[in-house]
Design an enzyme around this catalytic site. Structure first.
Site, mmCIF file in Angstrom:
data_model
loop_
_atom_site.group_PDB
_atom_site.id
_atom_site.type_symbol
_atom_site.label_atom_id
_atom_site.label_comp_id
_atom_site.label_asym_id
_atom_site.label_seq_id
_atom_site.Cartn_x
_atom_site.Cartn_y
_atom_site.Cartn_z
ATOM 1 N N ALA A 71 0.826 -1.208 0.000
ATOM 2 C CA ALA A 71 0.000 0.000 0.000
ATOM 3 C C ALA A 71 0.860 1.257 0.000
ATOM 4 O O ALA A 71 0.484 2.277 -0.580
ATOM 5 C CB ALA A 71 -0.910 -0.005 1.227
ATOM 6 N N THR A 72 2.003 1.168 0.630
ATOM 7 C CA THR A 72 2.905 2.334 0.666
ATOM 8 C C THR A 72 3.262 2.740 -0.765
ATOM 9 O O THR A 72 3.255 3.931 -1.105
ATOM 10 C CB THR A 72 4.173 1.987 1.480
ATOM 11 O OG1 THR A 72 3.774 1.706 2.827
ATOM 12 C CG2 THR A 72 5.189 3.112 1.463
ATOM 13 N N ASN A 153 -6.324 3.467 10.558
ATOM 14 C CA ASN A 153 -5.624 2.296 11.100
ATOM 15 C C ASN A 153 -5.476 2.334 12.614
ATOM 16 O O ASN A 153 -5.327 1.296 13.246
ATOM 17 C CB ASN A 153 -4.251 2.136 10.435
ATOM 18 C CG ASN A 153 -3.430 3.398 10.444
ATOM 19 O OD1 ASN A 153 -3.930 4.484 10.168
ATOM 20 N ND2 ASN A 153 -2.168 3.299 10.771
ATOM 21 N N GLN A 181 -7.416 -0.523 5.541
ATOM 22 C CA GLN A 181 -8.038 -1.049 6.766
ATOM 23 C C GLN A 181 -9.522 -1.349 6.572
ATOM 24 O O GLN A 181 -10.223 -1.668 7.529
ATOM 25 C CB GLN A 181 -7.847 -0.070 7.929
ATOM 26 C CG GLN A 181 -6.395 0.182 8.297
ATOM 27 C CD GLN A 181 -5.705 -1.028 8.933
ATOM 28 O OE1 GLN A 181 -6.353 -1.997 9.350
ATOM 29 N NE2 GLN A 181 -4.384 -0.979 9.020
ATOM 30 N N SER A 201 -3.879 -3.614 0.417
ATOM 31 C CA SER A 201 -2.660 -4.385 0.676
ATOM 32 C C SER A 201 -3.036 -5.767 1.202
ATOM 33 O O SER A 201 -3.778 -5.882 2.180
ATOM 34 C CB SER A 201 -1.836 -3.624 1.721
ATOM 35 O OG SER A 201 -0.583 -4.205 1.900
ATOM 36 N N ALA A 202 -2.494 -6.829 0.568
ATOM 37 C CA ALA A 202 -2.955 -8.194 0.865
ATOM 38 C C ALA A 202 -2.716 -8.631 2.309
ATOM 39 O O ALA A 202 -3.515 -9.372 2.881
ATOM 40 C CB ALA A 202 -2.260 -9.178 -0.080
ATOM 41 N N THR A 239 8.998 -7.781 -12.861
ATOM 42 C CA THR A 239 8.448 -9.134 -13.026
ATOM 43 C C THR A 239 7.310 -9.351 -12.039
ATOM 44 O O THR A 239 7.413 -8.978 -10.861
ATOM 45 C CB THR A 239 9.571 -10.171 -12.791
ATOM 46 O OG1 THR A 239 10.605 -9.897 -13.742
ATOM 47 C CG2 THR A 239 9.077 -11.591 -12.966
ATOM 48 N N CYS A 326 4.477 1.185 11.927
ATOM 49 C CA CYS A 326 5.674 1.843 11.385
ATOM 50 C C CYS A 326 6.051 3.083 12.183
ATOM 51 O O CYS A 326 7.083 3.688 11.928
ATOM 52 C CB CYS A 326 5.534 2.156 9.903
ATOM 53 S SG CYS A 326 3.996 2.842 9.447
HETATM 54 N N1 C6P Z 1 -0.473 0.100 8.671
HETATM 55 C C1 C6P Z 1 -0.336 -0.321 11.077
HETATM 56 O O1 C6P Z 1 0.189 -0.842 12.075
HETATM 57 P P1 C6P Z 1 1.881 -1.552 3.572
HETATM 58 O O2 C6P Z 1 2.597 -2.202 4.705
HETATM 59 O O3 C6P Z 1 2.737 -0.619 2.825
HETATM 60 O O4 C6P Z 1 1.218 -2.533 2.700
HETATM 61 O O5 C6P Z 1 0.679 -0.715 4.233
HETATM 62 C C2 C6P Z 1 0.852 0.611 4.659
HETATM 63 C C3 C6P Z 1 -0.436 1.161 5.170
HETATM 64 C C4 C6P Z 1 -1.128 2.079 4.394
HETATM 65 N N2 C6P Z 1 -2.306 2.571 4.786
HETATM 66 C C5 C6P Z 1 -2.868 2.213 5.953
HETATM 67 C C6 C6P Z 1 -4.191 2.791 6.343
HETATM 68 C C7 C6P Z 1 -2.228 1.299 6.788
HETATM 69 O O6 C6P Z 1 -2.807 0.946 7.939
HETATM 70 C C8 C6P Z 1 -0.969 0.774 6.398
HETATM 71 C C9 C6P Z 1 -0.220 -0.139 7.317
HETATM 72 C C10 C6P Z 1 0.138 -0.718 9.699
HETATM 73 O O7 C6P Z 1 -1.246 0.491 11.183
HETATM 74 C C11 C6P Z 1 1.621 -0.772 9.620
HETATM 75 S S1 C6P Z 1 2.367 0.815 9.734
#
Ligand code: C6P
Length: 396
Positions: A71-72, A153, A181, A201-202, A239, A326
């Site tokens: 998702a980042t 989140n 979320q 994000s899976a 890939t 994070c």
């Molecule tokens: N939040 C939490 O403890 P990634 O890991 O990049 O796939 O997801 C990032 C992310 C983006 N948007 C939202 C709303 C999220 O909650 C998160 C991930 C985790 O809240 C890890 S920081």
């Protein structure tokens, strides 16, 4: 006993998801873009996985769902592309986000702000939610994008994306929502509201880590973030993560199947657990239950540092958090608690419990006992908390 109550940080990979992914490591390992049978045996599984992903968010065939690494990446992609397409070219000069977006949105917004884009950070109200009206109040004819998450989140607070989408449409402004979320917790249907881009994000819905996606409505072009080959229709080179995509497809299918269970049984368990936690003196939950995802509780225990509580929980085998994973190493107070103006005493005392369809009643009963013991022990040694016979009545 080991209890995992940090499902907003990540979730266990469902064993059926894992089983579907497994053949794509040592048996069917071909690169889908190659021209031989090793490649072509991945095509059908990839197609089926993408169909499940489209179906899970009700994306029409003509729209795009581009698989990313997380998702980042999806969030970075939208904001940076908007910067290149609209801000750098001088067509627009402004974007709007909320002040409680995930760091992958806030940090990217701050980066493009440093490059000359004007950024409005919408405040949250006393319930930790966004008022859609604040979006309307801040849109100008120079606004290129509004990016507001579907569910927060930290608190689980559900933001009014339906109304925000309408406002964006009326004003001809692009709308992105981070639905990380929301998937598997509340219905996500891209056709039910006006949205141009949607992130997920899976690993937040029992799929693998390292695979996410960005939904892009037909006609809403984006520049690639990763230039290179022609994968994903040229939108994102690199890939394909075949096992990851197959896993995300299966996880999405299961998330949709389990949605009713999350919204009824898990919610019921969460509510009963929260009722018990709130019986502990001087505890506070900001966002009302009915305005939250069914699995999340952000609760403050006055007088107790969140990290001390986490330590006690961890020693008893319980995994929870003080908020976003994070940001957990910087020991800052919870950003949502800060944003609603909670005093420092409270903002540092928030603990996030996030359940999943794997959470059991036995685990919650055990956690409750441990939490009560921890509160007693930590308040007894707390310099900022004095037990008062009449209790503390000021809430925030
Ligand atoms: N939040 C939490 O403890 P990634 O890991 O990049 O796939 O997801 C990032 C992310 C983006 N948007 C939202 C709303 C999220 O909650 C998160 C991930 C985790 O809240 C890890 S920081």
């Amino acid at each position: 006993m080991r209890v995992y109550l940090d499902n907003n940080a990540t979730t266990i990979v469902d064993p059926q998801v894992f089983a579907e992914m497994e053949p794509f490591f040592v048996q069917k390992y071909g690169n889908p873009n190659s021209l031989h049978a090793f490649a072509s045996e991945t095509h059908q599984p990839l197609k089926q996985a993408m169909e499940k992903i489209y179906a899970g968010i009700h994306a029409p065939k003509e729209d795009s769902v581009v698989v990313t690494s997380c998702a980042t990446e999806s969030n970075n992609w939208v904001l940076k592309s908007i910067y290149f397409q609209y801000i750098l070219t001088g067509r627009k000069n402004h974007i709007i986000i909320s002040e409680v977006e995930h760091p992958s949105v806030i940090a990217t917004a701050k980066f493009i702000e440093s490059q000359g884009c004007r950024v409005t950070y919408l405040p949250i109200n006393h319930e930790g939610l966004i008022d859609a009206q604040t979006v309307r109040d801040n849109i100008t004819d120079k606004t290129a994008l509004v990016s507001v998450m579907m569910a927060n989140n930290e608190t689980g607070g559900i933001f009014p994306v339906q109304e925000i989408g309408e406002i964006c449409k009326e004003n001809n402004v692009l709308f992105h929502t981070d639905a990380v979320q929301a998937i598997g917790k509340i219905p996500v249907d891209v056709q039910s509201f006006n949205v141009d881009y949607l992130t997920f994000s899976a690993h937040k819905f029992h799929g693998p880590k390292g695979v996410g996606a960005l939904y892009i409505k037909k006609g809403r072009e984006l520049l690639p973030l990763l230039h290179g080959g022609s994968q994903m229709g040229g939108y994102r080179s690199g890939t394909l993560n075949v096992a990851g995509i197959v896993g995300m497809g299966k996880a999405m299918e299961q998330a949709v199947d389990a949605l009713d269970y999350e919204m009824t049984d898990i919610k019921e368990m969460r509510d009963a657990f929260e009722d018990e936690l709130l019986k502990i003196e001087d505890t506070f939950v900001v966002t009302p239950r009915e305005k939250r995802t069914p699995n999340t509780i952000l609760i403050s225990f006055r007088g107790i540092e969140g990290e001390s509580m986490l330590w006690d929980l961890n020693c008893a085998g319980i995994g929870a958090s003080t908020g976003s994973a994070c940001a957990s190493e910087d020991l800052e107070s919870n950003p949502v608690m800060e944003a609603i103006g909670a005093d420092a005493d409270l903002a540092h005392t928030a603990i996030r419990f996030s359940l999943s369809r794997y959470t059991t009643q036995e685990e919650l009963d055990y956690t409750l006992v441990i939490v009560k013991d921890a509160v007693k022990r930590l308040r007894e040694i707390s310099s900022s908390y004095a037990y008062a016979p009449e209790g503390h009545d000021s809430k925030l």
